[in-house]
Scaffold this active site. Structure first.
Site, PDB file in Angstrom:
ATOM      1  N   ASP A 311      38.986  43.123  36.625  1.00 30.84           N
ATOM      2  CA  ASP A 311      40.180  43.950  36.622  1.00 30.84           C
ATOM      3  C   ASP A 311      39.920  45.400  36.191  1.00 30.84           C
ATOM      4  O   ASP A 311      39.621  45.670  35.034  1.00 30.84           O
ATOM      5  CB  ASP A 311      41.258  43.332  35.712  1.00 30.84           C
ATOM      6  CG  ASP A 311      42.657  43.833  36.034  1.00 30.84           C
ATOM      7  OD1 ASP A 311      42.812  44.580  37.008  1.00 30.84           O
ATOM      8  OD2 ASP A 311      43.591  43.476  35.294  1.00 30.84           O
ATOM      9  N   LYS A 360      47.616  39.160  35.904  1.00 32.16           N
ATOM     10  CA  LYS A 360      47.555  40.509  35.336  1.00 32.16           C
ATOM     11  C   LYS A 360      47.897  40.493  33.852  1.00 32.16           C
ATOM     12  O   LYS A 360      47.268  41.183  33.043  1.00 32.16           O
ATOM     13  CB  LYS A 360      48.506  41.431  36.096  1.00 32.16           C
ATOM     14  CG  LYS A 360      48.590  42.845  35.556  1.00 32.16           C
ATOM     15  CD  LYS A 360      47.287  43.602  35.769  1.00 32.16           C
ATOM     16  CE  LYS A 360      47.121  44.048  37.185  1.00 32.16           C
ATOM     17  NZ  LYS A 360      45.950  44.952  37.347  1.00 32.16           N
ATOM     18  N   LYS A 403      52.280  55.258  39.034  1.00 34.62           N
ATOM     19  CA  LYS A 403      52.605  54.194  38.076  1.00 34.62           C
ATOM     20  C   LYS A 403      53.131  54.805  36.782  1.00 34.62           C
ATOM     21  O   LYS A 403      52.577  55.771  36.264  1.00 34.62           O
ATOM     22  CB  LYS A 403      51.372  53.342  37.779  1.00 34.62           C
ATOM     23  CG  LYS A 403      51.649  52.184  36.827  1.00 34.62           C
ATOM     24  CD  LYS A 403      50.498  51.212  36.762  1.00 34.62           C
ATOM     25  CE  LYS A 403      49.292  51.787  36.082  1.00 34.62           C
ATOM     26  NZ  LYS A 403      48.219  50.789  35.914  1.00 34.62           N
ATOM     27  N   LYS A 477      39.217  45.652  32.431  1.00 35.22           N
ATOM     28  CA  LYS A 477      40.189  45.229  31.412  1.00 35.22           C
ATOM     29  C   LYS A 477      39.756  43.963  30.670  1.00 35.22           C
ATOM     30  O   LYS A 477      39.928  43.853  29.465  1.00 35.22           O
ATOM     31  CB  LYS A 477      41.546  44.943  32.069  1.00 35.22           C
ATOM     32  CG  LYS A 477      42.355  46.146  32.486  1.00 35.22           C
ATOM     33  CD  LYS A 477      43.770  45.698  32.872  1.00 35.22           C
ATOM     34  CE  LYS A 477      44.582  46.872  33.391  1.00 35.22           C
ATOM     35  NZ  LYS A 477      44.247  47.189  34.788  1.00 35.22           N
TER      36      LYS A 477
END
Length: 521
Positions: A311, A360, A403, A477
């Protein structure tokens, strides 16, 4: 920038940089009385770096998405020196946001002043240039890449028009599509899949055939472009988590057996991973799903193939890994972290499905775990101390690729006091993620050229790095690492590991901020 590293520890011969390095650490244990014993350790190694930069091809899974088309646009603009004009003026091509292309490393202190001296990251050792990457890939959407770039709505129209001649008519390779793993709202995009029948029905009963097709695609891409190396990177939709089941995907043999039996818990991303491993090419997962089930890691170990994931860590989570470290290192106790996002690109559309959002959420939540565990004064494991960590992601089409992230850090101070830090962050999602792809590919290729042995061993003892490239964690991540080890999420620690590897390879000491030149009389 030309740099001559004069170190008695390193020497160049036969196209390789040979370096001697003593790895110093300390081992901690408890004796019978419960007292903590700390013992310094030192191990002598010899490293070897192949200085020849190969011709590298990059295959993107999801090349027609926002990240894929933005990467194509960025590399083409830089390679052909394409400037464009927006409402603020003329924009020259650059790789801002890329560590390897746009950041520097401290290499020492100035002989006259004692002040720090910095050099470009990519000037320390030879790296492949993103301008030289040969890029192609797969996508479930068959929209030509110039039109896919327009659909993404990331790059300025004036730049898109100049890039059009380089992309016109170029289509992604057909990909594989297992509807159960991504949101149902993606079905109408899936018009470029080779596991579909003539009537349009999607088949998921020949997953080994899908592996073989991907392997064929990799081999043909490599041969057609006369490449030395290929790297495969997943930048496609977030999948749901696959169930990890005994006898299915827990070992390499069980995984291969399950792929051949087309087991329902074999995900598309795992199929790409298996194909890449069997072809001996690195595979990087830029989405949060658990592509690398235990059987995949075991298979990579057996074939000495490289993996990196999971990620992309671009904006909000990168800030979180810095801010949480700052609070805990300052002796301040975070009690809760509330994170809210809304975005309007196709990633957000896919994440509006609960199963994909859960993937996520897991990757975002884990980013502070090791930071919390590092301070037993603030967080008592026995009493169940933890941080309340809430994550919300909403799809809001109007904002497109811009975003919006809002975070609140609520912490406890001394004597019952409290502190609240609120952050509002607006970022162009794909323009942050694309430089991460560049760095992941550049560093993954570089790590393929690094070998090592313990001092005193014969020259045929040199071996490569461990299959899971945890040195890529800075850009991810939920860092994947060797089974049995806990991840390091602190951004500064991740960056320091990268810098120190480069320093030791050219014979420099690992970075020290003691600055005794300044502090001693």
């Amino acid at each position: 920038m030309s740099i001559d590293f004069k170190s008695a520890k390193s020497v160049t011969k036969d196209g390789h940089l040979h370096t001697k390095y003593t790895y110093e650490n300390s081992v901690v244990e408890k004796d019978a009385s419960g007292r903590t014993i700390v013992t310094p350790t030192a191990v002598d190694y010899e490293f070897k770096l192949d200085l020849t930069v190969p011709k590298v091809g990059l295959l993107l899974v999801g090349i027609g998405g926002n990240n894929g088309t933005t990467l194509l646009g960025a590399t083409l603009a830089n390679k052909h020196n394409i400037s464009f004009e927006n409402k603020r003026g003329v924009v020259k091509p650059n790789y801002y946001g890329s560590v390897t292309q746009a950041s520097t490393i401290k290499i020492g202190i100035d002989k006259e002043t004692g002040n720090d001296v910095y050099a470009p990251f990519n000037s320390i050792v030879p790296f492949v240039s993103p301008n030289d990457l040969v890029i192609d890939g797969w996508d479930i959407s068959g929209v030509p890449l110039d039109q896919a770039m327009k659909r993404a709505q990331v790059l300025d129209v004036t730049l898109q028009k100049q890039l059009h001649p380089y992309l016109e008519g170029k289509k992604p390779m057909p990909s594989i599509y297992y509807p159960d793993f991504i949101a149902l709202n993606q079905a109408e995009r899936a018009n470029n899949v080779y596991n579909a029948t003539a009537s349009g029905e999607v088949r998921t009963d020949n997953k080994w055939g899908d592996v073989e097709q991907i392997r064929k695609d990799i081999r043909e891409f490599k041969a057609k472009n006369q490449l030395d190396k290929v790297i495969v990177l997943w930048t496609a939709n977030t999948e749901r988590y696959a169930d990890v089941l005994p006898g299915v995907n827990d070992t390499a043999d069980n995984l291969i057996k399950s792929v051949k039996e087309s087991h329902e818990e074999i995900a598309p991303s795992t199929v790409f991973a298996v194909a890449s491993i069997l072809e001996g090419v690195p595979y990087i997962n830029g989405s949060p799903q658990n592509t690398f089930v235990p059987g995949v890691i075991h298979l990579a170990e057996k074939h000495n193939s490289f993996l990196g994931g999971d990620d992309f860590k671009s904006g909000q989570t990168k800030v979180k890994s810095v801010l949480a470290q700052f609070l805990v290192d300052a002796g301040i106790k975070p009690l809760s972290i509330a994170s809210y996002n809304h975005l309007g690109n196709n990633d957000g559309y896919n994440l509006s499905s609960p199963k994909q959002f859960r993937s996520k959420e897991i990757s975002k939540q884990s980013v502070v775990d090791d930071i919390i565990e590092s301070n037993s004064i603030l967080y008592n494991k026995e009493s169940g101390d933890k941080v309340d960590h809430c994550i919300v992601i909403k799809y809001l089409p109007a904002v497109g690729d811009d975003k919006v992230a809002m975070d609140e850090y609520y912490s406890e101070l001394m004597l019952g006091g409290h502190n609240k830090i609120s952050i509002h962050n607006v970022c162009e999602d794909s323009l942050l993620a694309t430089p991460l792809i560049i760095d992941l590919v550049v560093v993954a290729e570089f790590l393929q050229r690094v070998t090592y042995k313990k001092a005193g061993e014969s020259d045929d003892s040199y071996e490569g790095m461990y299959s899971v490239l945890s040195l890529l964690s800075y850009w991810l991540k939920a860092p994947l690492l060797r089974p049995g080890f806990k991840p390091i999420n602190g951004l500064n620690k991740q960056r320091q590991a990268l810098e120190n590897l480069l320093r030791l390879l050219v014979g420099l000491p690992v970075n020290s901020e003691l600055r005794l030149e300044e502090r001693l009389k």
